[in-house]
Design a protein around this motif. Structure first.
Motif, PDB file in Angstrom:
ATOM      1  N   GLY A 129      -4.623  -6.894   3.896  1.00  0.00           N
ATOM      2  CA  GLY A 129      -4.499  -5.556   4.448  1.00  0.00           C
ATOM      3  C   GLY A 129      -3.721  -5.411   5.730  1.00  0.00           C
ATOM      4  O   GLY A 129      -3.002  -4.438   5.912  1.00  0.00           O
ATOM      5  N   VAL A 171      -3.110  -2.984  -2.222  1.00  0.00           N
ATOM      6  CA  VAL A 171      -4.244  -3.712  -1.644  1.00  0.00           C
ATOM      7  C   VAL A 171      -5.453  -2.810  -1.423  1.00  0.00           C
ATOM      8  O   VAL A 171      -6.584  -3.303  -1.371  1.00  0.00           O
ATOM      9  CB  VAL A 171      -3.874  -4.412  -0.313  1.00  0.00           C
ATOM     10  CG1 VAL A 171      -2.797  -5.445  -0.525  1.00  0.00           C
ATOM     11  CG2 VAL A 171      -3.484  -3.427   0.757  1.00  0.00           C
ATOM     12  N   ASP A 172      -5.221  -1.519  -1.315  1.00  0.00           N
ATOM     13  CA  ASP A 172      -6.322  -0.606  -1.053  1.00  0.00           C
ATOM     14  C   ASP A 172      -7.160  -0.284  -2.290  1.00  0.00           C
ATOM     15  O   ASP A 172      -8.159   0.424  -2.194  1.00  0.00           O
ATOM     16  CB  ASP A 172      -5.799   0.686  -0.408  1.00  0.00           C
ATOM     17  CG  ASP A 172      -5.241   0.432   0.978  1.00  0.00           C
ATOM     18  OD1 ASP A 172      -5.789  -0.439   1.695  1.00  0.00           O
ATOM     19  OD2 ASP A 172      -4.243   1.077   1.348  1.00  0.00           O
ATOM     20  N   ARG A 195       0.851  -1.187   0.000  1.00  0.00           N
ATOM     21  CA  ARG A 195       0.000   0.000   0.000  1.00  0.00           C
ATOM     22  C   ARG A 195       0.881   1.228   0.000  1.00  0.00           C
ATOM     23  O   ARG A 195       2.045   1.189   0.374  1.00  0.00           O
ATOM     24  CB  ARG A 195      -0.964   0.004   1.165  1.00  0.00           C
ATOM     25  CG  ARG A 195      -0.351   0.170   2.520  1.00  0.00           C
ATOM     26  CD  ARG A 195      -1.365   0.398   3.653  1.00  0.00           C
ATOM     27  NE  ARG A 195      -2.648  -0.205   3.480  1.00  0.00           N
ATOM     28  CZ  ARG A 195      -3.068  -1.324   4.070  1.00  0.00           C
ATOM     29  NH1 ARG A 195      -2.278  -1.952   4.907  1.00  0.00           N
ATOM     30  NH2 ARG A 195      -4.277  -1.787   3.845  1.00  0.00           N
ATOM     31  N   ARG A 244      -7.821  -5.988   0.140  1.00  0.00           N
ATOM     32  CA  ARG A 244      -7.703  -5.327   1.442  1.00  0.00           C
ATOM     33  C   ARG A 244      -8.102  -6.289   2.553  1.00  0.00           C
ATOM     34  O   ARG A 244      -7.436  -6.376   3.591  1.00  0.00           O
ATOM     35  CB  ARG A 244      -8.561  -4.065   1.494  1.00  0.00           C
ATOM     36  CG  ARG A 244      -8.304  -3.242   2.745  1.00  0.00           C
ATOM     37  CD  ARG A 244      -9.096  -1.934   2.805  1.00  0.00           C
ATOM     38  NE  ARG A 244      -9.138  -1.202   1.557  1.00  0.00           N
ATOM     39  CZ  ARG A 244     -10.240  -1.000   0.831  1.00  0.00           C
ATOM     40  NH1 ARG A 244     -11.410  -1.457   1.235  1.00  0.00           N
ATOM     41  NH2 ARG A 244     -10.189  -0.309  -0.282  1.00  0.00           N
TER      42      ARG A 244
END
Length: 78
Positions: A50, A39-40, A10, A46
């Motif tokens: 995350g 991942v966001d 991220r 996420r």
């Protein structure tokens, strides 16, 4: 067999930056393709990755997280 490595990370993550640098160096030396993914940008990513970023995937399967284990990654790619 051609391998592909993905670093799931991220924005603003220092460990992700370190992992990407390590993966870039190792994959560059071995001639293996690699990419990074945020991942966001995907709710499923996420939820899955995350709280463990960076996560290293080799050929789509989870290989490790938080830190690159260089010897182990090299073995998986050769």
């Amino acid at each position: 067999m051609a391998h592909e490595v993905t670093v799931m990370g991220r924005e603003g993550c220092h460990l992700c930056e370190v992992a990407e640098a390590d993966v870039a160096r190792i994959c560059g030396e071995l001639g293996v393709a690699w990419k990074s993914a945020d991942v966001d940008t995907d709710p499923e990513w996420r939820a899955e990755y995350g709280d463990r970023v960076p996560v290293i995937l080799v050929d789509g399967a989870e290989h490790g997280y938080w830190r690159v284990e260089e010897d182990r990654l090299r073995r998986a790619l050769t």
